[in-house]
Design a protein around this motif. Sequence first.
Motif, mmCIF file in Angstrom:
data_model
loop_
_atom_site.group_PDB
_atom_site.id
_atom_site.type_symbol
_atom_site.label_atom_id
_atom_site.label_comp_id
_atom_site.label_asym_id
_atom_site.label_seq_id
_atom_site.Cartn_x
_atom_site.Cartn_y
_atom_site.Cartn_z
ATOM 1 N N VAL A 29 0.840 -1.206 0.000
ATOM 2 C CA VAL A 29 0.000 0.000 0.000
ATOM 3 C C VAL A 29 0.871 1.250 0.000
ATOM 4 O O VAL A 29 0.676 2.166 -0.800
ATOM 5 N N ALA A 30 1.858 1.295 0.885
ATOM 6 C CA ALA A 30 2.689 2.492 1.049
ATOM 7 C C ALA A 30 3.468 2.846 -0.205
ATOM 8 O O ALA A 30 3.754 4.024 -0.454
ATOM 9 N N THR A 31 3.835 1.855 -1.015
ATOM 10 C CA THR A 31 4.634 2.107 -2.213
ATOM 11 C C THR A 31 3.788 2.244 -3.472
ATOM 12 O O THR A 31 4.331 2.482 -4.550
ATOM 13 N N ALA A 32 2.475 2.100 -3.357
ATOM 14 C CA ALA A 32 1.597 2.218 -4.525
ATOM 15 C C ALA A 32 1.508 3.675 -4.972
ATOM 16 O O ALA A 32 1.663 4.595 -4.152
ATOM 17 N N PRO A 33 1.259 3.931 -6.270
ATOM 18 C CA PRO A 33 1.113 5.312 -6.743
ATOM 19 C C PRO A 33 0.012 6.065 -6.004
ATOM 20 O O PRO A 33 0.125 7.265 -5.753
ATOM 21 N N ASP A 34 -1.071 5.370 -5.645
ATOM 22 C CA ASP A 34 -2.173 5.975 -4.888
ATOM 23 C C ASP A 34 -2.505 5.029 -3.733
ATOM 24 O O ASP A 34 -3.360 4.146 -3.861
ATOM 25 N N PRO A 35 -1.830 5.176 -2.592
ATOM 26 C CA PRO A 35 -2.039 4.240 -1.483
ATOM 27 C C PRO A 35 -3.481 4.160 -1.005
ATOM 28 O O PRO A 35 -3.991 3.069 -0.734
ATOM 29 N N ASP A 36 -4.161 5.307 -0.884
ATOM 30 C CA ASP A 36 -5.541 5.292 -0.403
ATOM 31 C C ASP A 36 -6.432 4.480 -1.333
ATOM 32 O O ASP A 36 -7.269 3.687 -0.891
ATOM 33 N N ARG A 37 -6.261 4.667 -2.623
ATOM 34 C CA ARG A 37 -7.072 3.935 -3.594
ATOM 35 C C ARG A 37 -6.758 2.437 -3.544
ATOM 36 O O ARG A 37 -7.662 1.600 -3.627
ATOM 37 N N THR A 38 -5.491 2.104 -3.401
ATOM 38 C CA THR A 38 -5.089 0.696 -3.347
ATOM 39 C C THR A 38 -5.723 -0.007 -2.156
ATOM 40 O O THR A 38 -6.275 -1.110 -2.292
ATOM 41 N N LEU A 39 -5.664 0.618 -0.980
ATOM 42 C CA LEU A 39 -6.275 0.015 0.196
ATOM 43 C C LEU A 39 -7.796 -0.046 0.049
ATOM 44 O O LEU A 39 -8.427 -1.035 0.434
ATOM 45 N N THR A 40 -8.388 0.994 -0.507
ATOM 46 C CA THR A 40 -9.837 1.009 -0.708
ATOM 47 C C THR A 40 -10.277 -0.140 -1.612
ATOM 48 O O THR A 40 -11.305 -0.789 -1.356
ATOM 49 N N GLU A 41 -9.515 -0.429 -2.651
ATOM 50 C CA GLU A 41 -9.834 -1.555 -3.526
ATOM 51 C C GLU A 41 -9.830 -2.866 -2.743
ATOM 52 O O GLU A 41 -10.686 -3.726 -2.948
ATOM 53 N N PHE A 42 -8.868 -3.012 -1.867
ATOM 54 C CA PHE A 42 -8.779 -4.222 -1.048
ATOM 55 C C PHE A 42 -9.996 -4.338 -0.132
ATOM 56 O O PHE A 42 -10.625 -5.403 -0.034
ATOM 57 N N LEU A 43 -10.356 -3.254 0.532
ATOM 58 C CA LEU A 43 -11.477 -3.283 1.464
ATOM 59 C C LEU A 43 -12.788 -3.599 0.746
ATOM 60 O O LEU A 43 -13.575 -4.451 1.195
ATOM 61 N N HIS A 44 -13.030 -2.925 -0.363
ATOM 62 C CA HIS A 44 -14.290 -3.130 -1.085
ATOM 63 C C HIS A 44 -14.364 -4.510 -1.725
ATOM 64 O O HIS A 44 -15.406 -5.175 -1.664
#
Length: 314
Positions: A272-287
Motif C-alpha cells: 500500500v505504502a509504495t503504490a502510486p495511490d495508497p488510499d485507492r489501493t487500500l480502498t480496492e482491497f477493502l471493497h
Amino acid sequence: MAKQKTQSAGAWPRLRLADWAEARDTLHMWTQIVGKIRLDHAPPINQWWQVTLYVTPRGLSTSTIPYRTGAFDIEFDFVDHRLGIRVSDGSRRELVLESKSVSQFYAEVMGALGDLGIQTRMYPRPNEVALAIPFPEDHRHAAYDPYAVRLFWGQLLSAHRVFGDFRSHFAGKASPVHFFWGAMDLAVTRFSGRPAPPHPPGGVPNLPDRVTREAYSVELSSCGFWPGGGEEGGFYAYAYPEPPGFADHPVHPATASYQRGAGEFVLPYEAVATAPDPDRTLTEFLHSTYVAAAELGDWNRSVLETDPHHWEHR
C-alpha cells in the motif's frame, strides 16, 4: 533503532517490524493495561465495542469513561510521549512514556488512578498472547522507542482515514473504526444483520470462549491493520462464517492473497505504502474483500449499502 531505516511520520510512514519489535511488544502490553481499565468501567456493548481504544490527533484514547457521577479518559500522547489521565472534576495526572518495564508502567498507572480517587479492578494478565506474563511481574517487556512509536501512530492515522471512508458506504450495522488492544489491531466491521453459528471454542490464546462467542454472534465482514504478518505489518480481511468459495474469489490489488492457515485475505503494508495511490489501493482491497463476503454470503446489499452518490453533496 537506526533512523535511516524508516522515514518521518506522515502519509503512509514506513516502519520495519524488525526495527521496533521489542518496543512494539512493550506498547502492546501497555495498551492492554489501559484497555482493561476501560473494560472495568464502561457499560457493555455488543461485540465488546466498549473495550476498544480510538485513534486521536495525538495518539490513542479510551474516549470518555463514566465513573460514578462523573467521567475520565486516558490518552497515549505519541507526540509528546505522555500518558494523560483527565477527570471531569478538573484533576489530571501525566506519566512519561519512556523505556520502563510493564510492571513499572502498571504500578504507575494504578497509582495515578488511586491518587485521582478512581478504583479499578482488572484481571492483571494479558489476553490473546501466548506468553501471558502477569502485569505486576512483567520485567521482560521494557523497551520504548519514541521515533518508532510515532511512525506506528502515523500508520494508524493513514489506515483510520481510509477505513472511515470505507465505513461511510454502509447503511447497516457497522462498528466504529477502533483499536482492539488484545491483538493490537485497528479494525472496522460490517454486519449482515443475521445471527451467526456459535464460534468454535479455543483458537485464541488466553481468551475466554465467551469473548469470541459474543464477538462473532452476528454474520460479519471485517478488515483491519496490525503491526505483524509481514515486514512492515499488514492489512487483513475475513468473513464469519466464511461462505463457500470465499478463498478463491478474486480481490484487488494483485498483491493481496488468501492465507488459508489464517482464514483471511492479507495485503502487505508496504504494498500500500509504495503504490502510486495508497488510499485507492487500500480502498480496492477493502471493497473487493467485502464484496466477496457479501455476494457469496447472500447479504441483502440493496438494503445494507448506501447509494454510491449519497455523499456527493459534500
